[in-house]
Design a protein around this motif. Sequence first.
Motif: not given
Length: 232
Positions: A1-23
């Motif tokens: 089972m893959p590990s889970k990573i939680l991203l917490v930020d109130d700005v959607g742009m920063f969440l998307e940037i981090q998702k891109g790093f982890l894609k």
Amino acid sequence: MPSKILLVDDVGMFLEIQKGFLKRSSAKILTARDGVEALEVVKKEHPALIFMDLYMPRMNGAECCALLKADPFFKGIPVILTSAVGKEEDRALCLQAGCDAFLTKPLERVPYLAAARRFLPTIDRRNLRIPCRAKVKFRVFGVPLSGDTYDVGDNGIYLATNYEVQVGTELEVIFSLPDAAGTLIKATGRVAWLNMGGERRKPSFPEGFGVEFLQLEEEMHAALQRFVASSS
């Protein structure tokens, strides 16, 4: 089972940037918009790693981190807090809350993934690597040395050399890509794995070691990405 990573930020742009790093990672990505929501996700999903912004509505990152670290069920989850550059008081607040690491914004892919790998070593290990032969100058403990690249990716190189080092050793590397522009790449990296001596991890490779980039200018990183993509 893959590990889970939680991203917490109130700005959607920063969440998307981090998702891109982890894609390229096999990890399951979870998100929350503030500390209150993050606590709910942690209780339900129990992630293996948390990236959390400091300043958010309802409950900020430091408050949420302190609550997690005070809970015997969740205190072992690594928490990496993030905040804007140049605010030393923010760093002190985050460390006081018990965070495991601290990153400054704007977030950059190489240091972001390096921080993540401290706690989840398997993150983003599926980067495409291509054969590449180029002369490399590198410096270890202030000593100038030379070698050759054997393959490259946008996150590191394999360095063919008979100079003996230890895993984790930091070094500076300089080499030119064999592209039309002869793009110069300068990076700070670390020795990620060894391939020398009696126990060769990859016997088909020449003696040397794998280098993971820790600091690489965005323009150079983009040039490496273009080179790898065009050569694959």
